[in-house]
Design a protein around this motif. Structure first.
Motif, PDB file in Angstrom:
ATOM      1  N   ALA A 132     -12.208  27.568  41.482  1.00 37.88           N
ATOM      2  CA  ALA A 132     -10.759  27.462  41.278  1.00 37.88           C
ATOM      3  C   ALA A 132     -10.070  28.810  41.368  1.00 37.88           C
ATOM      4  O   ALA A 132      -8.884  28.887  41.657  1.00 37.88           O
ATOM      5  CB  ALA A 132     -10.471  26.824  39.915  1.00 37.88           C
ATOM      6  N   PRO A 160      -5.649  31.606  42.638  1.00 35.56           N
ATOM      7  CA  PRO A 160      -5.849  30.154  42.592  1.00 35.56           C
ATOM      8  C   PRO A 160      -4.824  29.399  43.435  1.00 35.56           C
ATOM      9  O   PRO A 160      -5.167  28.439  44.114  1.00 35.56           O
ATOM     10  CB  PRO A 160      -5.673  29.833  41.109  1.00 35.56           C
ATOM     11  CG  PRO A 160      -6.034  31.075  40.401  1.00 35.56           C
ATOM     12  CD  PRO A 160      -5.647  32.212  41.303  1.00 35.56           C
ATOM     13  N   LYS A 161      -3.575  29.839  43.396  1.00 37.19           N
ATOM     14  CA  LYS A 161      -2.518  29.076  44.063  1.00 37.19           C
ATOM     15  C   LYS A 161      -2.644  29.091  45.581  1.00 37.19           C
ATOM     16  O   LYS A 161      -2.072  28.256  46.260  1.00 37.19           O
ATOM     17  CB  LYS A 161      -1.139  29.589  43.643  1.00 37.19           C
ATOM     18  CG  LYS A 161      -0.797  30.975  44.118  1.00 37.19           C
ATOM     19  CD  LYS A 161       0.575  31.372  43.544  1.00 37.19           C
ATOM     20  CE  LYS A 161       0.907  32.815  43.800  1.00 37.19           C
ATOM     21  NZ  LYS A 161       1.219  33.125  45.186  1.00 37.19           N
ATOM     22  N   LEU A 214      -6.129  23.958  46.327  1.00 37.37           N
ATOM     23  CA  LEU A 214      -6.914  23.041  45.527  1.00 37.37           C
ATOM     24  C   LEU A 214      -6.089  22.576  44.338  1.00 37.37           C
ATOM     25  O   LEU A 214      -5.010  23.098  44.050  1.00 37.37           O
ATOM     26  CB  LEU A 214      -8.214  23.693  45.061  1.00 37.37           C
ATOM     27  CG  LEU A 214      -8.187  25.120  44.509  1.00 37.37           C
ATOM     28  CD1 LEU A 214      -7.709  25.142  43.092  1.00 37.37           C
ATOM     29  CD2 LEU A 214      -9.571  25.721  44.617  1.00 37.37           C
TER      30      LEU A 214
END
Lengths: 283, 373
Positions: free
Chosen positions: B50, B72-73, B77
């Motif tokens: 993640a 993460p962004k 996902l």
């Protein structure tokens, strides 16, 4: 035994209730009566009239409210920024927090005197400026000739002195927010700005509300710092109340001032309760 | 809608090695379960994919894109958190559309898509409500809807059903499986519940101490454990494992002798390998409780000629509804047998069990590794 168990909580609470009735509630009611009492012994708005007609009243009211607006919002922004920064660092976090909260342990008069010693004619600021050659001779910063400077000095001292209180409330509030919300915001694509305004601050709202209520009440009561730095040049409501009581021995007007402060505190508190309320079904 | 490639990923917290050289490749649209006991590193692996944790070394790719240095962004996902992490200050609709809004989708699209995703999870009636007015199951649905709404390349789920009560979990399990099948999203799913993993996953990665012990389809994990740990961890009750005392050949058949009553016949093809392992460091033999079948009461005069049976005494009998679980004792060795309900058996009976020699699993005693022909 069962009977005793029922009574026990009340017995244990009794001393604090008695204490508050004698030393808080009764003086409060008395203040109320004194404020409305006439010289002839009847009741009316005599003291309020006198307060209203006093030259210093609107100056003091203005100074107090301006200080509130200069100090409290800036403290909140600083406290949020500081606690978010503190959360990011790993090393020396405890040490930095201790240093930041030192002013919490200093009385407001002492805080005023510390800043006085910095800003006075022969203070640290002038010494440094002289040595650096910024100024030719010691400047008199804290005089009625520089009302803005005087105001700024009191505001800065107030911010410095009581920032720690806001900071502690905000840090405690941040710790209550599970980190998953932060992570969910990260995963679902929120940038720093959106995360702050859409996730962190809304979740922090209850803490922000308590901090603002507490700090605003305390900011309205500003006294020792304003007197220590500003003397009589920066009257505030609390210092006027003190003046009327200690110097003019007019308890009626002093009480009227106290009631004005009370009214402002109630208004600001109700304002925060209303504007920062959590929707009933989101609570 | 993308593959996941995890290559040689390690993660250290100080001196603690949470992940050790992890390799894992999930195919497009595949459902992979990360299964293991607590502390095995499965959640850490998920969080590393993640981007909530940074891998100490190794590469992670989603589709053709290397993502281990991305925020993460930027990894395309979505994630479902164990405690839902549904934003309490937003309505259900705002929660579901959160990811779409951050991506700057058009208003009409957001409204329509939120509605559609909510319908998929049967929460279209609570769109205007705040999460704290919902039940745990509904909150979980909101959390899944929020993840599916962004149509992610990869869906990460961290024990999503562990906070639900048993009945709801069963219901959500089959619903989730159908939903994910339909949405064709590549999914990584962390769980400590083997039944969840077995029933939902296309492939299972069994983890222990920061390592993947075995990675394969559920049947393979169950019937062909590659490691003693997997054999002990998977199955309820788990596989019976016996320490082989000696190897003995009678009438051209080789037996792994456990004690006077128990000996397992070794298939000819495995004979040499088992002999080698036995000489080196000892051998364990395993068989699942349901692979032992009740043959009736035993004659005391058991001979090795009767190659595929073992004998022992019944210690306890547990009725589990459709099945009966027997705990058996032979000298100091305990093992379990799962039988259909209704077998005629009493405590302290001395009984015989049959088995298929090709269903036995053999492991090196020290290495724990499966012994293959």
């Amino acid at each position: 035994m069962k009977e005793l168990n029922k009574v026990m909580p009340y017995l244990l609470l009794a001393p604090s209730v008695v204490f508050l009735v004698f030393f808080f509630f009764s003086p409060f009611v008395e203040t109320f009566f004194i404020a409305f009492k006439n010289a002839e012994g009847g009741y009316g708005l005599h003291s309020f009239r006198k307060m209203y007609d006093d030259l210093n009243f609107f100056v003091a009211l203005k100074n107090t409210i301006f200080l509130l607006f200069a100090v409290v919002p800036l403290q909140l922004v600083l406290a949020v920024w500081m606690s978010l920064t503190l959360r990011k660092i790993k090393k020396f976090r405890g040490a930095i927090l201790y240093i930041w909260t030192i002013p919490l342990g200093i009385s407001d008069l002492a805080a005023g005197i510390i800043w006085l010693s910095i800003l006075t004619e022969r203070g640290y600021l002038n010494t440094i400026f002289l040595n650096l050659g910024f100024i030719e001779k010691p400047e008199l910063w804290l005089s009625y000739e520089h009302p803005l400077l005087l105001f700024a000095a009191v505001a800065i001292a107030e911010i410095w002195r009581s920032l720690a209180l806001v900071l502690l409330i905000i840090i405690a509030g941040l710790q209550l927010i599970p980190k998953e919300y932060d992570e969910a915001a990260d995963v679902f694509g929120a940038g720093a700005f959106r995360k702050l305004f859409r996730v962190t601050l809304p979740l922090l709202k209850p803490s922000i509300q308590s901090a603002l209520i507490l700090r605003s009440i305390l900011a309205l009561e500003v006294f020792a710092v304003a007197v220590a730095i500003g003397g009589t040049n920066l009257p505030v409501l609390a210092s006027e109340a003190y003046n009327w009581m200690a110097n003019y021995l007019d308890y009626g007007v002093a009480s009227a001032y106290a009631l004005v402060l009370l009214a402002l505190s109630i208004i600001s508190t109700l304002g925060y309760l209303f504007f920062l309320r959590t929707p009933a079904d989101a609570a | 809608m993308a593959t996941i490639h995890i290559e040689d990923v390690s993660k250290n917290f100080g001196t603690f090695h949470a992940l050790k050289n992890i390799f894992l490749s999930a195919e497009d649209k595949e459902f992979t379960a990360l299964l293991g006991p607590s502390g095995s590193g499965k959640t850490t692996l998920l969080r590393t994919v993640a981007g909530l944790e940074q891998a100490s070394s190794g590469r992670i790719s989603i589709g053709a894109m290397r993502v281990d240095n991305l925020a993460p962004k930027d990894r395309h996902l979505a994630m479902v958190f164990q405690n839902y992490a549904v934003f309490p200050h937003m309505t259900v609709a705002d929660n579901i559309s959160f990811g779409l809004k951050t991506k700057g989708a058009l208003k009409e699209y957001i409204a329509e898509h939120t509605q559609r995703t909510a319908a998929l999870l049967h929460i279209e009636d609570v769109l205007h409500k705040y999460p704290n007015k919902l039940s745990g199951g509904q909150r979980q649905r909101v959390s899944v809807a929020r993840a599916l709404a962004v149509q992610p390349q990869v869906l990460l789920m961290d024990e999503p059903l562990s906070n639900l009560d048993a009945l709801l979990r069963l219901e959500m399990r089959s619903e989730l499986k159908a939903l994910l099948k339909k949405s064709e999203t590549t999914t990584l799913y962390v769980t400590h519940d083997q039944i969840e993993a077995m029933s939902m996953a296309d492939k299972i990665a069994v983890m222990n101490n920061g390592e993947i012990m075995q990675y394969g389809p559920p049947e393979e994990i169950y019937f062909k454990p590659k490691h003693e740990f997997v054999a002990r961890f998977i199955g309820s009750p788990p596989m019976n494992l016996f320490t082989v005392q000696t190897l003995k050949t009678v009438n051209k058949k080789t037996f792994a002798v456990i004690n006077n009553d128990i000996a397992f016949v070794i298939e000819a093809s495995l004979k040499t390998k088992i002999q080698e392992n036995f000489d080196a460091c000892g051998v364990l033999v395993g068989i699942r409780p349901e692979q032992l079948s009740f043959k009736g009461s035993a004659s005391h005069a058991k001979t090795f000629a009767d190659a595929s049976t073992i004998q022992s005494e019944v210690l306890t009998i547990e009725q589990l509804g459709s099945n009966t679980l027997l705990v058996l004792k032979s000298n100091e060795i305990l093992f379990r047998v799962m039988e259909k309900y209704g077998i005629k058996i009493d405590l302290n009976d001395r009984v015989t069990f049959g088995y298929q020699p090709n269903q036995l699993s053999w492991f090196g005693k020290d290495s724990g590794m499966h012994i293959e022909a």
